[in-house]
Design a protein around this motif. Structure first.
Motif, PDB file in Angstrom:
ATOM      1  N   GLU A   5       7.562   3.787   3.217  1.00  0.00           N
ATOM      2  CA  GLU A   5       8.518   4.887   3.025  1.00  0.00           C
ATOM      3  C   GLU A   5       7.922   4.969   3.879  1.00  0.00           C
ATOM      4  O   GLU A   5       6.763   5.683   4.247  1.00  0.00           O
ATOM      5  N   ARG A   6       8.961   6.001   5.220  1.00  0.00           N
ATOM      6  CA  ARG A   6       8.746   6.213   6.489  1.00  0.00           C
ATOM      7  C   ARG A   6       8.327   8.239   6.316  1.00  0.00           C
ATOM      8  O   ARG A   6       8.496   8.642   5.599  1.00  0.00           O
ATOM      9  N   VAL A   7       6.980   7.850   7.097  1.00  0.00           N
ATOM     10  CA  VAL A   7       6.443   8.810   6.966  1.00  0.00           C
ATOM     11  C   VAL A   7       6.648   9.512   8.601  1.00  0.00           C
ATOM     12  O   VAL A   7       6.826   8.982   9.565  1.00  0.00           O
ATOM     13  N   ASP A   8       5.608  10.974   8.869  1.00  0.00           N
ATOM     14  CA  ASP A   8       5.858  11.184  10.374  1.00  0.00           C
ATOM     15  C   ASP A   8       5.151  10.328  11.071  1.00  0.00           C
ATOM     16  O   ASP A   8       6.694  10.175  12.227  1.00  0.00           O
ATOM     17  N   GLN A   9       4.177   9.496  11.069  1.00  0.00           N
ATOM     18  CA  GLN A   9       3.358   9.106  12.216  1.00  0.00           C
ATOM     19  C   GLN A   9       3.155   6.912  11.355  1.00  0.00           C
ATOM     20  O   GLN A   9       2.502   6.144  12.397  1.00  0.00           O
TER      21      GLN A   9
ATOM     22  N   TYR B 211       4.099   4.771   8.103  1.00  0.00           N
ATOM     23  CA  TYR B 211       4.899   4.028   5.888  1.00  0.00           C
ATOM     24  C   TYR B 211       3.252   4.484   5.468  1.00  0.00           C
ATOM     25  O   TYR B 211       2.485   4.123   5.945  1.00  0.00           O
ATOM     26  N   GLU B 212       3.227   4.865   4.595  1.00  0.00           N
ATOM     27  CA  GLU B 212       3.033   5.175   3.035  1.00  0.00           C
ATOM     28  C   GLU B 212       3.834   3.669   2.908  1.00  0.00           C
ATOM     29  O   GLU B 212       4.916   3.503   2.722  1.00  0.00           O
ATOM     30  N   MET B 213       2.342   2.950   1.901  1.00  0.00           N
ATOM     31  CA  MET B 213       3.005   2.034   1.775  1.00  0.00           C
ATOM     32  C   MET B 213       2.582   1.819  -0.446  1.00  0.00           C
ATOM     33  O   MET B 213       1.587   2.341  -0.385  1.00  0.00           O
ATOM     34  N   TYR B 214       3.157   1.052  -0.085  1.00  0.00           N
ATOM     35  CA  TYR B 214       3.544   1.185  -2.348  1.00  0.00           C
ATOM     36  C   TYR B 214       3.580  -0.603  -2.564  1.00  0.00           C
ATOM     37  O   TYR B 214       4.354  -0.857  -2.330  1.00  0.00           O
ATOM     38  N   GLU B 215       2.541  -0.862  -3.380  1.00  0.00           N
ATOM     39  CA  GLU B 215       2.781  -2.187  -3.968  1.00  0.00           C
ATOM     40  C   GLU B 215       3.197  -2.089  -5.296  1.00  0.00           C
ATOM     41  O   GLU B 215       2.913  -1.475  -5.914  1.00  0.00           O
TER      42      GLU B 215
ATOM     43  N   THR C 189       2.697   1.452  -6.695  1.00  0.00           N
ATOM     44  CA  THR C 189       1.483   1.481  -6.516  1.00  0.00           C
ATOM     45  C   THR C 189       0.878   2.362  -5.340  1.00  0.00           C
ATOM     46  O   THR C 189       0.912   0.694  -4.919  1.00  0.00           O
ATOM     47  N   ARG C 190       0.417   3.429  -4.971  1.00  0.00           N
ATOM     48  CA  ARG C 190       0.514   3.707  -3.552  1.00  0.00           C
ATOM     49  C   ARG C 190      -1.068   2.870  -3.237  1.00  0.00           C
ATOM     50  O   ARG C 190      -2.346   2.483  -3.794  1.00  0.00           O
ATOM     51  N   CYS C 191      -1.402   2.187  -1.752  1.00  0.00           N
ATOM     52  CA  CYS C 191      -2.325   1.574  -1.140  1.00  0.00           C
ATOM     53  C   CYS C 191      -2.450   1.640  -0.138  1.00  0.00           C
ATOM     54  O   CYS C 191      -3.183   1.186   0.579  1.00  0.00           O
ATOM     55  N   GLY C 192      -1.523   2.766   0.512  1.00  0.00           N
ATOM     56  CA  GLY C 192      -2.114   3.134   2.251  1.00  0.00           C
ATOM     57  C   GLY C 192      -1.031   3.953   2.695  1.00  0.00           C
ATOM     58  O   GLY C 192       0.116   3.383   2.803  1.00  0.00           O
ATOM     59  N   ILE C 193      -1.370   3.651   4.209  1.00  0.00           N
ATOM     60  CA  ILE C 193      -0.344   3.794   5.282  1.00  0.00           C
ATOM     61  C   ILE C 193      -0.977   3.348   6.245  1.00  0.00           C
ATOM     62  O   ILE C 193      -1.710   2.868   6.530  1.00  0.00           O
TER      63      ILE C 193
ATOM     64  N   ASP D 198      -5.366  -4.513   6.630  1.00  0.00           N
ATOM     65  CA  ASP D 198      -5.957  -3.341   6.363  1.00  0.00           C
ATOM     66  C   ASP D 198      -5.918  -3.065   4.892  1.00  0.00           C
ATOM     67  O   ASP D 198      -6.146  -2.256   4.362  1.00  0.00           O
ATOM     68  N   LEU D 199      -4.779  -3.302   3.749  1.00  0.00           N
ATOM     69  CA  LEU D 199      -5.466  -3.459   2.492  1.00  0.00           C
ATOM     70  C   LEU D 199      -6.293  -3.515   1.798  1.00  0.00           C
ATOM     71  O   LEU D 199      -6.820  -4.927   2.438  1.00  0.00           O
ATOM     72  N   TYR D 200      -6.586  -3.301   1.242  1.00  0.00           N
ATOM     73  CA  TYR D 200      -7.953  -3.255   0.382  1.00  0.00           C
ATOM     74  C   TYR D 200      -9.625  -3.368   1.098  1.00  0.00           C
ATOM     75  O   TYR D 200     -10.639  -4.354   1.769  1.00  0.00           O
TER      76      TYR D 200
END
Length: 66
Positions: free
Chosen positions: A24-28, A30-34, A41-45, A64-66
């Motif tokens: 999902e696009r955010v200012d700088q 993407y927020e990531m959801y797995e 479930t949100r898993c990072g940016i 970058d995940l986990y």
């Protein structure tokens, strides 16, 4: 092989066949959801712009995940 399986409200949904991640696009970036079961479930940016290819975005994410 990374596949784009959808666009939802300006975000991207990518899969490698084993994992599915919604961006999902955010200012700088993407927020990531797995996808886990039938919910995300949100898993990072990740810092990336809209011109980033699906493959590059996936590679930046899985590093970058986990």
């Amino acid at each position: 092989m990374i596949r784009n399986i959808g666009i939802e409200e300006g975000g991207r949904i990518l899969t490698d066949g084993n994992r599915t991640i919604k961006f999902e696009r955010v200012d700088q970036g993407y927020e990531m959801y797995e996808l886990s079961g039938n919910r995300y479930t949100r898993c990072g940016i990740v810092n990336a712009d809209e011109e980033t290819t699906d493959t590059d975005l996936w590679n930046m994410t899985t590093d970058d995940l986990y």
